[in-house]
Design an enzyme around this catalytic site. Sequence first.
Site, PDB file in Angstrom:
ATOM      1  N   TYR A 114      31.512   8.730 -17.872  1.00 41.38           N
ATOM      2  CA  TYR A 114      30.088   8.426 -17.796  1.00 41.38           C
ATOM      3  C   TYR A 114      29.312   9.585 -17.171  1.00 41.38           C
ATOM      4  O   TYR A 114      28.120   9.752 -17.413  1.00 41.38           O
ATOM      5  CB  TYR A 114      29.866   7.181 -16.944  1.00 41.38           C
ATOM      6  CG  TYR A 114      30.101   5.847 -17.634  1.00 41.38           C
ATOM      7  CD1 TYR A 114      30.694   5.765 -18.901  1.00 41.38           C
ATOM      8  CD2 TYR A 114      29.753   4.670 -17.004  1.00 41.38           C
ATOM      9  CE1 TYR A 114      30.916   4.547 -19.505  1.00 41.38           C
ATOM     10  CE2 TYR A 114      29.964   3.439 -17.596  1.00 41.38           C
ATOM     11  CZ  TYR A 114      30.549   3.377 -18.848  1.00 41.38           C
ATOM     12  OH  TYR A 114      30.755   2.155 -19.443  1.00 41.38           O
ATOM     13  N   GLY A 115      29.994  10.361 -16.330  1.00 42.58           N
ATOM     14  CA  GLY A 115      29.307  11.369 -15.538  1.00 42.58           C
ATOM     15  C   GLY A 115      28.662  12.494 -16.313  1.00 42.58           C
ATOM     16  O   GLY A 115      27.819  13.206 -15.785  1.00 42.58           O
ATOM     17  N   ASN A 133      30.347   5.238  -9.486  1.00 41.17           N
ATOM     18  CA  ASN A 133      29.207   5.850  -8.815  1.00 41.17           C
ATOM     19  C   ASN A 133      28.103   6.204  -9.791  1.00 41.17           C
ATOM     20  O   ASN A 133      26.921   6.008  -9.498  1.00 41.17           O
ATOM     21  CB  ASN A 133      29.663   7.095  -8.061  1.00 41.17           C
ATOM     22  CG  ASN A 133      30.408   6.770  -6.787  1.00 41.17           C
ATOM     23  OD1 ASN A 133      29.825   6.682  -5.717  1.00 41.17           O
ATOM     24  ND2 ASN A 133      31.712   6.579  -6.903  1.00 41.17           N
ATOM     25  N   THR A 134      28.471   6.716 -10.959  1.00 41.63           N
ATOM     26  CA  THR A 134      27.461   7.101 -11.942  1.00 41.63           C
ATOM     27  C   THR A 134      26.653   5.898 -12.383  1.00 41.63           C
ATOM     28  O   THR A 134      25.423   5.932 -12.425  1.00 41.63           O
ATOM     29  CB  THR A 134      28.128   7.769 -13.155  1.00 41.63           C
ATOM     30  OG1 THR A 134      28.865   8.911 -12.719  1.00 41.63           O
ATOM     31  CG2 THR A 134      27.095   8.203 -14.172  1.00 41.63           C
ATOM     32  N   CYS A 142      32.791   9.683  -6.289  1.00 45.57           N
ATOM     33  CA  CYS A 142      33.293   9.194  -7.576  1.00 45.57           C
ATOM     34  C   CYS A 142      34.588   8.456  -7.278  1.00 45.57           C
ATOM     35  O   CYS A 142      35.416   8.938  -6.491  1.00 45.57           O
ATOM     36  CB  CYS A 142      33.532  10.347  -8.547  1.00 45.57           C
ATOM     37  SG  CYS A 142      34.315   9.846 -10.110  1.00 45.57           S
ATOM     38  N   THR A 143      34.776   7.312  -7.907  1.00 46.28           N
ATOM     39  CA  THR A 143      35.963   6.500  -7.602  1.00 46.28           C
ATOM     40  C   THR A 143      37.250   7.133  -8.106  1.00 46.28           C
ATOM     41  O   THR A 143      38.346   6.675  -7.748  1.00 46.28           O
ATOM     42  CB  THR A 143      35.823   5.090  -8.202  1.00 46.28           C
ATOM     43  OG1 THR A 143      35.511   5.183  -9.596  1.00 46.28           O
ATOM     44  CG2 THR A 143      34.728   4.311  -7.483  1.00 46.28           C
ATOM     45  N   HIS A 144      37.161   8.187  -8.906  1.00 45.43           N
ATOM     46  CA  HIS A 144      38.366   8.917  -9.316  1.00 45.43           C
ATOM     47  C   HIS A 144      38.906   9.824  -8.209  1.00 45.43           C
ATOM     48  O   HIS A 144      40.083  10.159  -8.195  1.00 45.43           O
ATOM     49  CB  HIS A 144      38.076   9.794 -10.540  1.00 45.43           C
ATOM     50  CG  HIS A 144      37.914   9.048 -11.816  1.00 45.43           C
ATOM     51  ND1 HIS A 144      36.812   8.280 -12.092  1.00 45.43           N
ATOM     52  CD2 HIS A 144      38.725   8.948 -12.903  1.00 45.43           C
ATOM     53  CE1 HIS A 144      36.938   7.749 -13.292  1.00 45.43           C
ATOM     54  NE2 HIS A 144      38.082   8.132 -13.804  1.00 45.43           N
TER      55      HIS A 144
END
Length: 285
Positions: free
Chosen positions: A49-50, A81-82, A196-198
């Site tokens: 999505y980013g 987050n995005t 970012c959750t990654h």
Amino acid sequence: MTADQKPAASLPIGVFDSGVGGLTVLRALKKALPHEDFLYLGDTARLPYGTKSGATVARYALQTTKVLVDQGVKLLVVACNTASAVALPGLTQAYPNIPVVGVIEPGARACAQHAPHGRIAVIATGSTVRGAAYQTAILRLRPEATIATRPAQVFVALAEEGWTDGPEVEAVAKRYLTPLMAEFPGGKPDCLVLGCTHFPVLAQAIRKHLPEGVCLVDSAETTAESVAAELARRGLLKPTGTTGDAQAEGSVHFFATDDPERFAKVGEIFLGQPLNAADITLVDL
């Protein structure tokens, strides 16, 4: 009894992300709320999505959450987050009767608490950085804060490939973090927000390129605390058994928009437990 006939408190919590990164948030949610049931949807067909426009991400978020809402949920967690940066207004408007919790506000609260000098660094996707969502949320809490941000999109690709350590990962971390640290007095912020959750699965490599004493802030645990508080405030915590009865651990049902086998393989890294592709339902958006 169908989902829409269940008492609201007995319904599951819906969680969505662009892929498997949000499983770090699910992991924290399961730890904080072990008896709750969850539905998790990873929009793996359309990640990341980013790199997409805010309008596109907002549209994707509405489409993915509809799958969860149609299943029946009592609360939505935007574990991306995005999407949290651009989609929350549209989601709350579309579903006014379902509370929606994103990851940015809890993350901002956490870093505001762990920045004694108000010096805060943020790494995130390009879309989150461009939208200035973290800066806005942090400055509401700490108007005097000094904030520096940097897009770190390659981290997402590395995490999605399961590359969490090694010289390649460390080289990317050094490339991102060295100039970011240089923006602060003495080359040292109080904390670095993993926006970012990654990124949490790359924490070990990231730490190697941070000055000693810089706090890493992962919004997953703070988000879980926010969800627990919101459920309690609304009287939506899952009912417990009678006094003395042991309550069973809650269930998790997984959905993905592409390749359940890859979702399971990479998702294990983020969730911290084995995943079976046979247990992941493929959905077409």
